[in-house]
Design a protein around this motif. Structure first.
Motif, PDB file in Angstrom:
ATOM      1  N   ALA A  12      22.642   0.471  66.474  1.00 39.00           N
ATOM      2  CA  ALA A  12      22.742  -0.774  67.241  1.00 39.00           C
ATOM      3  C   ALA A  12      21.355  -1.305  67.577  1.00 39.00           C
ATOM      4  CB  ALA A  12      23.547  -0.545  68.514  1.00 39.00           C
ATOM      5  N   GLN A  13      20.416  -0.372  67.867  1.00 35.98           N
ATOM      6  CA  GLN A  13      19.037  -0.790  68.129  1.00 35.98           C
ATOM      7  C   GLN A  13      18.419  -1.441  66.892  1.00 35.98           C
ATOM      8  OE1 GLN A  13      16.680  -0.032  70.853  1.00 35.98           O
ATOM      9  NE2 GLN A  13      18.441   0.300  72.176  1.00 35.98           N
ATOM     10  N   VAL A  14      18.651  -0.802  65.724  1.00 35.59           N
ATOM     11  CA  VAL A  14      18.115  -1.347  64.485  1.00 35.59           C
ATOM     12  C   VAL A  14      18.745  -2.699  64.171  1.00 35.59           C
ATOM     13  CG1 VAL A  14      17.982  -1.007  61.986  1.00 35.59           C
ATOM     14  CG2 VAL A  14      17.533   0.915  63.537  1.00 35.59           C
ATOM     15  N   ALA A  15      20.080  -2.770  64.316  1.00 35.79           N
ATOM     16  CA  ALA A  15      20.775  -4.030  64.030  1.00 35.79           C
ATOM     17  C   ALA A  15      20.313  -5.142  64.959  1.00 35.79           C
ATOM     18  CB  ALA A  15      22.288  -3.827  64.145  1.00 35.79           C
ATOM     19  N   GLY A  16      19.992  -4.769  66.193  1.00 30.40           N
ATOM     20  CA  GLY A  16      19.514  -5.756  67.155  1.00 30.40           C
ATOM     21  C   GLY A  16      18.022  -5.992  67.072  1.00 30.40           C
ATOM     22  N   LEU A  17      17.341  -5.360  66.079  1.00 30.28           N
ATOM     23  CA  LEU A  17      15.909  -5.512  65.855  1.00 30.28           C
ATOM     24  C   LEU A  17      15.098  -5.092  67.080  1.00 30.28           C
ATOM     25  CD1 LEU A  17      15.814  -8.862  63.873  1.00 30.28           C
ATOM     26  CD2 LEU A  17      15.659  -6.554  62.976  1.00 30.28           C
ATOM     27  N   ARG A  18      15.609  -4.078  67.801  1.00 27.46           N
ATOM     28  CA  ARG A  18      14.862  -3.515  68.917  1.00 27.46           C
ATOM     29  C   ARG A  18      14.088  -2.266  68.491  1.00 27.46           C
ATOM     30  NH1 ARG A  18      19.776  -4.977  70.898  1.00 27.46           N
ATOM     31  NH2 ARG A  18      20.593  -2.845  70.847  1.00 27.46           N
ATOM     32  N   ARG A  19      14.341  -1.791  67.281  1.00 29.77           N
ATOM     33  CA  ARG A  19      13.585  -0.687  66.706  1.00 29.77           C
ATOM     34  C   ARG A  19      13.763  -0.730  65.185  1.00 29.77           C
ATOM     35  NH1 ARG A  19      16.169   5.060  68.064  1.00 29.77           N
ATOM     36  NH2 ARG A  19      14.630   5.626  66.485  1.00 29.77           N
ATOM     37  N   GLY A  20      13.096   0.162  64.485  1.00 31.25           N
ATOM     38  CA  GLY A  20      13.210   0.220  63.033  1.00 31.25           C
ATOM     39  C   GLY A  20      11.856   0.035  62.381  1.00 31.25           C
ATOM     40  N   ARG A  21      11.878  -0.101  61.078  1.00 35.56           N
ATOM     41  CA  ARG A  21      10.645  -0.262  60.316  1.00 35.56           C
ATOM     42  C   ARG A  21      10.886  -1.219  59.158  1.00 35.56           C
ATOM     43  NH1 ARG A  21      11.391   2.142  55.638  1.00 35.56           N
ATOM     44  NH2 ARG A  21       9.217   1.877  55.049  1.00 35.56           N
ATOM     45  N   LEU A  22       9.821  -1.868  58.728  1.00 34.22           N
ATOM     46  CA  LEU A  22       9.892  -2.781  57.593  1.00 34.22           C
ATOM     47  C   LEU A  22       8.551  -2.717  56.876  1.00 34.22           C
ATOM     48  CD1 LEU A  22      11.477  -4.988  56.060  1.00 34.22           C
ATOM     49  CD2 LEU A  22      10.441  -6.671  57.598  1.00 34.22           C
ATOM     50  N   THR A  23       8.589  -2.483  55.565  1.00 31.65           N
ATOM     51  CA  THR A  23       7.375  -2.386  54.763  1.00 31.65           C
ATOM     52  C   THR A  23       7.344  -3.530  53.764  1.00 31.65           C
ATOM     53  OG1 THR A  23       7.436   0.019  54.966  1.00 31.65           O
ATOM     54  CG2 THR A  23       5.996  -0.897  53.289  1.00 31.65           C
ATOM     55  N   ILE A  24       6.218  -4.235  53.727  1.00 33.91           N
ATOM     56  CA  ILE A  24       6.091  -5.451  52.927  1.00 33.91           C
ATOM     57  C   ILE A  24       4.931  -5.305  51.956  1.00 33.91           C
ATOM     58  CG2 ILE A  24       5.704  -7.951  53.006  1.00 33.91           C
ATOM     59  CD1 ILE A  24       6.701  -7.853  55.915  1.00 33.91           C
ATOM     60  N   GLY A  25       5.134  -5.744  50.727  1.00 29.12           N
ATOM     61  CA  GLY A  25       4.057  -5.821  49.749  1.00 29.12           C
ATOM     62  C   GLY A  25       3.522  -7.243  49.679  1.00 29.12           C
ATOM     63  N   THR A  26       2.234  -7.363  49.414  1.00 28.84           N
ATOM     64  CA  THR A  26       1.632  -8.692  49.339  1.00 28.84           C
ATOM     65  C   THR A  26       0.453  -8.669  48.370  1.00 28.84           C
ATOM     66  OG1 THR A  26       0.725 -10.524  50.648  1.00 28.84           O
ATOM     67  CG2 THR A  26       0.005  -8.311  51.228  1.00 28.84           C
ATOM     68  N   PHE A  27      -0.051  -9.830  48.028  1.00 25.97           N
ATOM     69  CA  PHE A  27      -1.279  -9.954  47.242  1.00 25.97           C
ATOM     70  C   PHE A  27      -2.258 -10.808  48.032  1.00 25.97           C
ATOM     71  CE2 PHE A  27       1.869 -13.017  45.819  1.00 25.97           C
ATOM     72  CZ  PHE A  27       1.185 -14.229  45.788  1.00 25.97           C
ATOM     73  N   PRO A  28      -3.568 -10.688  47.786  1.00 27.26           N
ATOM     74  CA  PRO A  28      -4.563 -11.180  48.731  1.00 27.26           C
ATOM     75  C   PRO A  28      -4.477 -12.660  49.103  1.00 27.26           C
ATOM     76  CG  PRO A  28      -5.594  -9.619  47.278  1.00 27.26           C
ATOM     77  CD  PRO A  28      -4.190  -9.831  46.749  1.00 27.26           C
ATOM     78  N   THR A  29      -4.383 -13.574  48.140  1.00 24.82           N
ATOM     79  CA  THR A  29      -4.453 -14.986  48.529  1.00 24.82           C
ATOM     80  C   THR A  29      -3.287 -15.389  49.417  1.00 24.82           C
ATOM     81  OG1 THR A  29      -3.451 -15.576  46.401  1.00 24.82           O
ATOM     82  CG2 THR A  29      -5.834 -15.757  46.578  1.00 24.82           C
ATOM     83  N   VAL A  30      -2.092 -14.950  49.077  1.00 25.12           N
ATOM     84  CA  VAL A  30      -0.947 -15.303  49.910  1.00 25.12           C
ATOM     85  C   VAL A  30      -0.927 -14.450  51.170  1.00 25.12           C
ATOM     86  CG1 VAL A  30       0.866 -13.751  49.029  1.00 25.12           C
ATOM     87  CG2 VAL A  30       1.443 -16.085  49.708  1.00 25.12           C
ATOM     88  N   GLY A  31      -1.564 -13.283  51.099  1.00 24.36           N
ATOM     89  CA  GLY A  31      -1.676 -12.471  52.300  1.00 24.36           C
ATOM     90  C   GLY A  31      -2.438 -13.197  53.387  1.00 24.36           C
ATOM     91  N   GLY A  32      -3.452 -13.952  52.992  1.00 22.90           N
ATOM     92  CA  GLY A  32      -4.218 -14.689  53.974  1.00 22.90           C
ATOM     93  C   GLY A  32      -3.599 -16.010  54.365  1.00 22.90           C
ATOM     94  N   SER A  33      -2.902 -16.651  53.449  1.00 23.60           N
ATOM     95  CA  SER A  33      -2.412 -18.001  53.729  1.00 23.60           C
ATOM     96  C   SER A  33      -1.007 -18.029  54.324  1.00 23.60           C
ATOM     97  CB  SER A  33      -2.427 -18.837  52.443  1.00 23.60           C
ATOM     98  OG  SER A  33      -1.642 -18.218  51.435  1.00 23.60           O
ATOM     99  N   LEU A  34      -0.178 -17.029  54.023  1.00 24.15           N
ATOM    100  CA  LEU A  34       1.196 -17.029  54.531  1.00 24.15           C
ATOM    101  C   LEU A  34       1.532 -15.784  55.349  1.00 24.15           C
ATOM    102  CD1 LEU A  34       3.276 -18.286  51.454  1.00 24.15           C
ATOM    103  CD2 LEU A  34       2.433 -19.625  53.379  1.00 24.15           C
ATOM    104  N   LEU A  35       1.110 -14.620  54.854  1.00 28.76           N
ATOM    105  CA  LEU A  35       1.561 -13.369  55.448  1.00 28.76           C
ATOM    106  C   LEU A  35       1.138 -13.226  56.901  1.00 28.76           C
ATOM    107  CD1 LEU A  35       2.947 -10.601  55.008  1.00 28.76           C
ATOM    108  CD2 LEU A  35       0.693  -9.705  54.426  1.00 28.76           C
TER     109      LEU A  35
END
Length: 317
Positions: A84-107
Motif C-alpha cells: 500500500a505504501q508503494v502503491a501510494g508512492l510513499r516508499r519504493g524505488r525507481l531506476t532510470i536510464g538516461t543519456f547526457p544531452t537529455v539528462g541535462g535538458s529534461l531529466l
C-alpha cells in the motif's frame, strides 16, 4: 508443501477455542473448517488437535504450526501495508536510464518534480550511451530509460513500450561573428563552402551531417573532430568551423556561438521513454512517465521564439 490457508484456519480454531467460532470469524462453514483441518493433518502426517468432551486442545505439533501461522499472518499483513505504501508512492524505488544531452535538458526537471511530489521513493539514475541503455533495460538494471533514434535506426517497438516525448530538431551552430549569425533560418544547401566541426566519426551526429550534406548535394569538409558538444561549441566559437547539434545539446549554448534553425533540411531525432514490454509497470513508473510527458511539453514550449529557455543542457551523448 504446507497450505498456508489451512495453517491460518488451525490458528483460528486454537485461538477461538472451537471450530464453530473459527468458522464464524473466517466466514466459513463449520464443516469446511473441519475438512481443512483434516487435510492439514494429512499433510503433516500427525494429529494437530485433540477432540475433548468440552472443546478441543492443540497437540504439540498443533501449537508449533499455529505459531508459524500467526507469524505468517503478521508478515502478510506487513506485506500488504508495504505494498500500500508503494502503491501510494510513499516508499519504493525507481531506476532510470538516461543519456547526457537529455539528462541535462529534461531529466533534471523531471527528477525535481517527482522527488518534490514523492520524496519517499528512492530515485537512481544511470547515464550511458544508447547501446548500454537498451542493455540495462533488457537486464532489468533500469526500470525506465530515455532513448533516442533517427528515422534510419528506429528503436524496436516490439521490444519496448515506447512513449514519444518530443522531436529534437537538428540546429546549426555558428560563431557569434559568422556572416550567418544573425539569420533566423538557414538552409543546408547554402553551407557547401563551409568547414565543419563534428563529433567523432562513429557518433550519430556525424552521420546526420553526412546524410544532410549529401542530400543537399555536397560533401562536408571536416575541420575538427570533437569529443563532446562543449568542445564542439568551443571550436565553433573561435571560427574553426560550423556544426550541427540536436537542440537539446545546445539549449544553453556557449556565449560566443549562435544557434540557428535549419528546419527540415536536416533530420530530427525522437526522444523516447522506454520500458520492457513484458513488465507490469509499478505505480512509480506510471507517474514518472506522466511527469516526463509534462516536462517534455514544457521544454518544447520554452523553445518557441516567444518563450525563454527554462531548462539546461549537458555535453556528451
Amino acid at each position: 508443501m504446507l497450505d498456508v490457508r489451512r495453517m491460518v484456519v488451525l490458528a483460528a480454531v486454537i485461538d477461538s477455542g472451537s471450530m464453530t467460532a473459527a468458522a464464524e470469524a473466517l466466514n466459513y462453514t463449520t464443516s469446511a473448517v473441519s475438512q481443512q483441518l483434516r487435510r492439514l493433518e494429512q499433510e503433516v502426517g500427525q494429529p494437530l488437535l485433540q477432540r475433548l468432551p468440552r472443546g478441543i486442545a492443540p497437540t504439540e505439533a498443533g501449537v508449533v504450526l499455529a505459531d508459524h501461522a500467526r507469524r505468517i499472518t503478521r508478515q502478510l499483513a506487513a506485506a500488504e501495508a508495504d505494498l500500500a505504501q508503494v502503491a501510494g508512492l510513499r516508499r519504493g524505488r525507481l531506476t532510470i536510464g538516461t543519456f547526457p544531452t537529455v539528462g541535462g535538458s529534461l531529466l533534471a526537471l523531471a527528477v525535481s518534480r517527482f522527488r518534490t511530489a514523492h520524496p519517499g521513493v528512492r530515485l537512481t539514475v544511470h547515464s550511458a550511451r544508447l547501446e548500454q541503455l537498451t542493455q540495462m533495460l533488457d537486464s532489468g538494471e533500469v526500470d525506465l530509460s530515455l532513448l533516442w533514434d533517427y528515422a534510419w535506426n528506429r528503436v524496436d517497438p516490439d521490444a519496448y513500450t515506447l512513449t514519444h516525448l518530443l522531436d529534437d530538431p537538428t540546429m546549426l551552430v555558428v560563431s557569434a561573428d559568422h556572416p550567418l549569425a544573425d539569420r533566423k533560418r538557414v538552409a543546408v544547401a547554402d553551407l557547401s563552402a563551409e568547414e565543419w566541426v563534428v563529433r567523432e566519426p562513429d557518433h550519430p551526429v556525424a552521420e546526420v551531417l553526412d546524410r544532410t550534406c549529401r542530400a543537399a548535394g555536397f560533401q562536408p569538409r571536416i575541420a575538427f573532430h570533437a569529443n563532446d558538444y562543449q568542445e564542439a561549441q568551443a571550436m565553433v566559437s573561435v571560427g574553426l568551423g560550423i556544426a550541427l547539434a540536436p537542440r537539446t545539446a545546445v539549449t544553453n549554448h556557449h556565449p560566443d556561438v549562435r544557434v540557428i534553425p535549419i528546419g527540415s533540411t536536416a533530420p530530427a531525432r525522437r526522444i523516447l521513454l522506454a520500458r520492457r514490454r513484458e513488465r507490469v509497470p509499478a505505480p512509480a513508473e506510471a507517474v514518472m512517465v506522466r511527469v516526463f510527458t509534462e516536462v517534455a511539453d514544457l521544454y518544447q514550449r520554452s523553445q518557441r521564439p516567444s518563450g525563454p529557455p527554462t531548462v539546461g543542457h549537458a555535453s556528451a551523448d
